[in-house]
Write an enzyme that holds these catalytic residues in place. Structure first.
Site, PDB file in Angstrom:
ATOM      1  N   ARG A  77       0.354  -1.221   0.003  1.00  0.00           N
ATOM      2  CA  ARG A  77       0.373  -0.635   0.131  1.00  0.00           C
ATOM      3  C   ARG A  77       0.314   1.418   0.025  1.00  0.00           C
ATOM      4  NH1 ARG A  77      -5.634  -1.618  -0.457  1.00  0.00           N
ATOM      5  NH2 ARG A  77      -5.717  -3.358   1.031  1.00  0.00           N
ATOM      6  N   HIS A 106       2.667 -11.258  -5.693  1.00  0.00           N
ATOM      7  CA  HIS A 106       1.430  -9.775  -6.471  1.00  0.00           C
ATOM      8  C   HIS A 106       2.234  -9.053  -6.342  1.00  0.00           C
ATOM      9  CE1 HIS A 106      -2.600  -9.298  -5.188  1.00  0.00           C
ATOM     10  NE2 HIS A 106      -3.153 -10.077  -5.684  1.00  0.00           N
ATOM     11  N   TYR A 109      -1.189  -3.472  -4.061  1.00  0.00           N
ATOM     12  CA  TYR A 109      -2.728  -3.227  -4.682  1.00  0.00           C
ATOM     13  C   TYR A 109      -2.774  -1.878  -5.583  1.00  0.00           C
ATOM     14  CZ  TYR A 109      -4.653  -7.182  -2.953  1.00  0.00           C
ATOM     15  OH  TYR A 109      -5.112  -8.976  -2.268  1.00  0.00           O
ATOM     16  N   HIS A 146      -3.511  -7.465 -10.215  1.00  0.00           N
ATOM     17  CA  HIS A 146      -5.084  -7.482 -10.769  1.00  0.00           C
ATOM     18  C   HIS A 146      -5.047  -6.332 -11.507  1.00  0.00           C
ATOM     19  CE1 HIS A 146      -6.322  -7.458  -5.797  1.00  0.00           C
ATOM     20  NE2 HIS A 146      -6.044  -8.906  -6.442  1.00  0.00           N
ATOM     21  N   GLU A 185      -5.621 -11.974 -12.683  1.00  0.00           N
ATOM     22  CA  GLU A 185      -5.876 -12.524 -11.526  1.00  0.00           C
ATOM     23  C   GLU A 185      -7.853 -12.236 -11.885  1.00  0.00           C
ATOM     24  OE1 GLU A 185      -7.228 -12.209  -6.597  1.00  0.00           O
ATOM     25  OE2 GLU A 185      -5.789 -11.292  -7.532  1.00  0.00           O
ATOM     26  N   ASP A 219      -9.021 -16.521  -8.447  1.00  0.00           N
ATOM     27  CA  ASP A 219      -9.634 -16.135  -7.121  1.00  0.00           C
ATOM     28  C   ASP A 219     -11.538 -16.643  -7.055  1.00  0.00           C
ATOM     29  OD1 ASP A 219     -10.489 -14.825  -5.011  1.00  0.00           O
ATOM     30  OD2 ASP A 219      -8.739 -14.073  -4.763  1.00  0.00           O
ATOM     31  N   HIS A 222     -13.585 -14.697  -5.815  1.00  0.00           N
ATOM     32  CA  HIS A 222     -14.054 -13.292  -6.798  1.00  0.00           C
ATOM     33  C   HIS A 222     -15.237 -14.013  -8.065  1.00  0.00           C
ATOM     34  CE1 HIS A 222      -9.984 -10.967  -6.012  1.00  0.00           C
ATOM     35  NE2 HIS A 222     -10.726 -11.248  -4.714  1.00  0.00           N
ATOM     36  N   HIS A 256      -6.411 -18.906  -5.997  1.00  0.00           N
ATOM     37  CA  HIS A 256      -6.553 -17.839  -4.204  1.00  0.00           C
ATOM     38  C   HIS A 256      -7.956 -18.877  -4.122  1.00  0.00           C
ATOM     39  CE1 HIS A 256      -4.507 -14.649  -5.590  1.00  0.00           C
ATOM     40  NE2 HIS A 256      -3.724 -15.232  -5.268  1.00  0.00           N
ATOM     41  N   ASP A 269     -16.279  -8.047  -3.365  1.00  0.00           N
ATOM     42  CA  ASP A 269     -15.065  -8.485  -2.738  1.00  0.00           C
ATOM     43  C   ASP A 269     -14.795  -9.345  -0.970  1.00  0.00           C
ATOM     44  OD1 ASP A 269     -12.972  -9.835  -2.433  1.00  0.00           O
ATOM     45  OD2 ASP A 269     -11.822  -8.491  -3.709  1.00  0.00           O
ATOM     46  N   HIS A 271     -13.924 -11.497   2.083  1.00  0.00           N
ATOM     47  CA  HIS A 271     -13.159 -13.242   1.871  1.00  0.00           C
ATOM     48  C   HIS A 271     -13.436 -13.853   3.211  1.00  0.00           C
ATOM     49  CE1 HIS A 271     -10.050 -12.399  -1.248  1.00  0.00           C
ATOM     50  NE2 HIS A 271     -11.021 -12.364  -1.480  1.00  0.00           N
ATOM     51  N   GLU A 301      -6.355 -16.986   0.818  1.00  0.00           N
ATOM     52  CA  GLU A 301      -5.943 -15.180   1.257  1.00  0.00           C
ATOM     53  C   GLU A 301      -7.138 -14.560   2.378  1.00  0.00           C
ATOM     54  OE1 GLU A 301      -4.619 -13.563  -2.668  1.00  0.00           O
ATOM     55  OE2 GLU A 301      -5.962 -13.395  -2.494  1.00  0.00           O
TER      56      GLU A 301
END
Length: 321
Positions: A77, A106, A109, A146, A185, A219, A222, A256, A269, A271, A301
């Protein structure tokens, strides 16, 4: 499924709360690690924190008995450049190879190559290239990305994909001497996300200059949130047939494993722990026993309120049948 030739052959050898992945207060001790007999030859594991360095991430995966793991390559981030510690990287590579753990990465983001902001797209391109270089040093075969987020509007999707592919082409050219692939993804479709429709991901692959440098990461949360049925045996089979048609099974590099707090087709989204969301346990058992995905790394995740033990507990739910 025929195994993609570029994937390392470790298999035959001896709303995802991001704050929980970086929270230094979570339990870093795994009290009930997975045993080799539980995993057998399945490449299962979880996302592990890089707090303390990449070698610390490898030690966490080892402590849990994982055979696969995902890591970030920097703070996910922040725009700051990745920190390179050659000794730490050397230790990471040694640990993952000695313990036969399939690690992949990964991307941050913040990366958004189809943003309306030129500043953001340039920062994103720079970050993408920097992280690919780090991934190569870590000997990771691919890094999950992403695809990006755009302002909502169907007429703008094709244009956004064109912009995205232009920057992806630049990233590939700037890292042409590396073997690291970019794994796009499947997304939930929340707030203008690209890649929630399989057709969008297929279009990206068709429009980039070097499709051999790209693959896909499925995923489960997702897919479910985007409207791809996984819960019933019939729905699961239809979704896998759709994935095979649009993406091609040999291009699937990782999966994922995430349950979802959100309803089917909601595009929200969130999880959840395995078996504690709207998907339930059975879809995950189908996945890990699906011969089409033999040798494909599958990682959690899911939330980590109790740290690493949560990951082992979630994986045991899938394996206990």
């Amino acid at each position: 499924m025929e195994r993609a030739s570029w994937l390392p052959r470790y298999g035959n050898q001896k709303s995802f709360e991001m704050r929980s992945l970086h929270n230094n207060q979570i339990n870093e001790v795994c009290t009930q690690p997975l045993l080799p007999g539980e995993l057998k030859s399945t490449l299962l594991g979880a996302h592990v924190s890089i707090a303390g360095g990449f070698s610390s991430a490898a030690r966490r995966a080892c402590a849990c008995g994982f055979k696969a793991a995902q890591i970030f390559l920097k703070n996910c981030r922040r725009w700051e450049e990745p920190k390179i510690d050659e000794k730490d990287i050397e230790a990471f590579v040694s640990l993952k190879e000695q313990n036969n753990i399939f690690f992949f990465g990964h991307f941050s983001y913040l990366i958004n190559l189809c943003s309306r902001s030129k500043e953001i797209t340039q920062k994103s391109l720079n970050a993408l290239v920097q992280e690919i270089i780090v991934a190569e040093k870590l000997t990771l075969p691919f890094v999950v990305l992403h695809p990006g987020t755009i302002a909502v509007g169907k007429s703008e999707i094709s244009q956004a994909i064109e912009v995205l592919c232009g920057y992806l082409n630049q990233a590939v050219e700037l890292t042409k001497n590396t073997a690291v692939k970019i794994a796009l993804e499947t997304m939930a479709g929340q707030r203008g996300q690209l890649g929630w429709k399989l057709e969008q991901l297929r279009e990206i692959i068709e429009r980039v200059d070097s499709p051999e440098r790209f693959c896909f990461c499925l995923d489960t949360a997702h897919l479910w949130e985007a409207g791809y049925e996984l819960k019933t045996a019939e729905g699961y089979q239809k979704t896998m047939e759709k994935i095979a048609l649009e993406l091609g099974l040999p291009r699937i590099a990782a999966i994922h494993l995430n349950d979802s707090f959100s309803p089917y087709g909601s595009k929200v989204d969130r999880h959840a722990h395995i078996g504690e969301g709207t998907l339930g346990v059975e879809p995950f058992r189908r996945l890990v026993n699906d011969s089409r995905f033999l040798g494909i790394p599958m990682v959690l995740e899911t939330p980590k309120e109790k740290g690493l033990d949560d990951d082992c507990r979630n994986l045991r739910k899938i394996l206990s049948h």
